[in-house]
Design a protein around this motif. Structure first.
Motif, PDB file in Angstrom:
ATOM      1  N   LEU A 197     -15.605  -1.989   4.400  1.00  0.00           N
ATOM      2  CA  LEU A 197     -14.452  -2.663   4.992  1.00  0.00           C
ATOM      3  C   LEU A 197     -13.945  -3.794   4.100  1.00  0.00           C
ATOM      4  CD1 LEU A 197     -15.469  -2.838   8.765  1.00  0.00           C
ATOM      5  CD2 LEU A 197     -13.613  -1.491   7.755  1.00  0.00           C
ATOM      6  N   ALA A 198     -14.846  -4.535   3.494  1.00  0.00           N
ATOM      7  CA  ALA A 198     -14.445  -5.626   2.606  1.00  0.00           C
ATOM      8  C   ALA A 198     -13.690  -5.086   1.395  1.00  0.00           C
ATOM      9  CB  ALA A 198     -15.671  -6.430   2.169  1.00  0.00           C
TER      10      ALA A 198
ATOM     11  N   THR B 157     -12.048  -2.202   1.271  1.00  0.00           N
ATOM     12  CA  THR B 157     -10.765  -1.705   1.775  1.00  0.00           C
ATOM     13  C   THR B 157      -9.790  -2.862   1.968  1.00  0.00           C
ATOM     14  OG1 THR B 157     -11.856   0.157   2.847  1.00  0.00           O
ATOM     15  CG2 THR B 157      -9.666  -0.413   3.648  1.00  0.00           C
ATOM     16  N   GLU B 158     -10.280  -3.996   2.436  1.00  0.00           N
ATOM     17  CA  GLU B 158      -9.421  -5.168   2.603  1.00  0.00           C
ATOM     18  C   GLU B 158      -8.872  -5.650   1.261  1.00  0.00           C
ATOM     19  OE1 GLU B 158      -9.304  -9.601   4.619  1.00  0.00           O
ATOM     20  OE2 GLU B 158     -11.200  -8.531   4.525  1.00  0.00           O
ATOM     21  N   VAL B 159      -9.664  -5.576   0.213  1.00  0.00           N
ATOM     22  CA  VAL B 159      -9.190  -5.960  -1.118  1.00  0.00           C
ATOM     23  C   VAL B 159      -8.039  -5.047  -1.538  1.00  0.00           C
ATOM     24  CG1 VAL B 159      -9.794  -6.080  -3.576  1.00  0.00           C
ATOM     25  CG2 VAL B 159     -11.356  -7.010  -1.868  1.00  0.00           C
TER      26      VAL B 159
ATOM     27  N   GLN C 210      -5.998  -3.357   0.452  1.00  0.00           N
ATOM     28  CA  GLN C 210      -4.846  -3.699   1.293  1.00  0.00           C
ATOM     29  C   GLN C 210      -4.191  -4.999   0.803  1.00  0.00           C
ATOM     30  OE1 GLN C 210      -3.614  -2.109   4.174  1.00  0.00           O
ATOM     31  NE2 GLN C 210      -5.004  -0.408   3.857  1.00  0.00           N
ATOM     32  N   SER C 211      -5.003  -5.973   0.470  1.00  0.00           N
ATOM     33  CA  SER C 211      -4.488  -7.259  -0.002  1.00  0.00           C
ATOM     34  C   SER C 211      -3.758  -7.095  -1.323  1.00  0.00           C
ATOM     35  CB  SER C 211      -5.633  -8.269  -0.161  1.00  0.00           C
ATOM     36  OG  SER C 211      -6.236  -8.516   1.084  1.00  0.00           O
TER      37      SER C 211
ATOM     38  N   THR D  36      -7.687 -10.467  -6.224  1.00  0.00           N
ATOM     39  CA  THR D  36      -8.200  -9.143  -5.869  1.00  0.00           C
ATOM     40  C   THR D  36      -8.867  -8.430  -7.039  1.00  0.00           C
ATOM     41  OG1 THR D  36      -6.132  -7.956  -6.334  1.00  0.00           O
ATOM     42  CG2 THR D  36      -6.416  -8.871  -4.103  1.00  0.00           C
TER      43      THR D  36
ATOM     44  N   SER E  41      -8.250   5.262   3.162  1.00  0.00           N
ATOM     45  CA  SER E  41      -9.103   4.876   2.039  1.00  0.00           C
ATOM     46  C   SER E  41     -10.504   5.431   2.243  1.00  0.00           C
ATOM     47  CB  SER E  41      -9.208   3.354   1.915  1.00  0.00           C
ATOM     48  OG  SER E  41      -7.987   2.777   1.542  1.00  0.00           O
TER      49      SER E  41
ATOM     50  N   THR F  79      -7.513   5.549  -2.423  1.00  0.00           N
ATOM     51  CA  THR F  79      -6.541   5.273  -1.370  1.00  0.00           C
ATOM     52  C   THR F  79      -5.276   6.076  -1.630  1.00  0.00           C
ATOM     53  OG1 THR F  79      -7.381   3.027  -1.143  1.00  0.00           O
ATOM     54  CG2 THR F  79      -5.217   3.452  -0.231  1.00  0.00           C
TER      55      THR F  79
END
Length: 119
Positions: A29-30, A32-34, A36-37, A53, A93, A106
């Protein structure tokens, strides 16, 4: 029937498995957040956020660029200053973690506006 000490050992093993699975999920999840960011920072012109990032010594490969990440950011900034406002739309992702390294894949579509036949 399990003896009390065997049962508690079994529960401890299950808790360890659950904790390992939870830790692995949090890692994915971390990452994936990168991803997305990255898209949001790039599309909104948040260059410091975009830098956050990636590692400073990272390289970037895209359809229009292949080189050091700082040169990519400079090229994206130059494009931004000329009025380019492409938007990255991310799909699903998949993240595979292997010790201290990971690969994130992704789906992405890029929307770009520009003149066509002078319009």
């Amino acid at each position: 029937m399990d003896r009390p000490d065997e049962a508690s050992g079994h529960r401890a093993g299950m808790m360890t498995k659950n904790n390992d699975a939870a830790a692995a999920l949090l890692q994915r999840l971390a990452i994936t957040e990168v991803v997305q960011s990255w898209a949001l920072y790039r599309d909104t012109g948040d260059w410091d956020g975009l830098r956050s990032t990636m590692h400073a010594d990272a390289t970037m490969t895209a359809t229009w660029f292949d080189g050091p990440v700082e040169a990519f950011i400079e090229a994206a900034q130059a494009s931004w200053c000329k009025g380019s406002r492409s938007q990255h739309f991310l799909g699903g992702s998949i993240v595979q973690v292997n010790a201290t390294r990971a690969i994130a894949q992704t789906r992405m579509a890029i929307q770009v506006r520009g003149p066509l036949d002078g319009i």
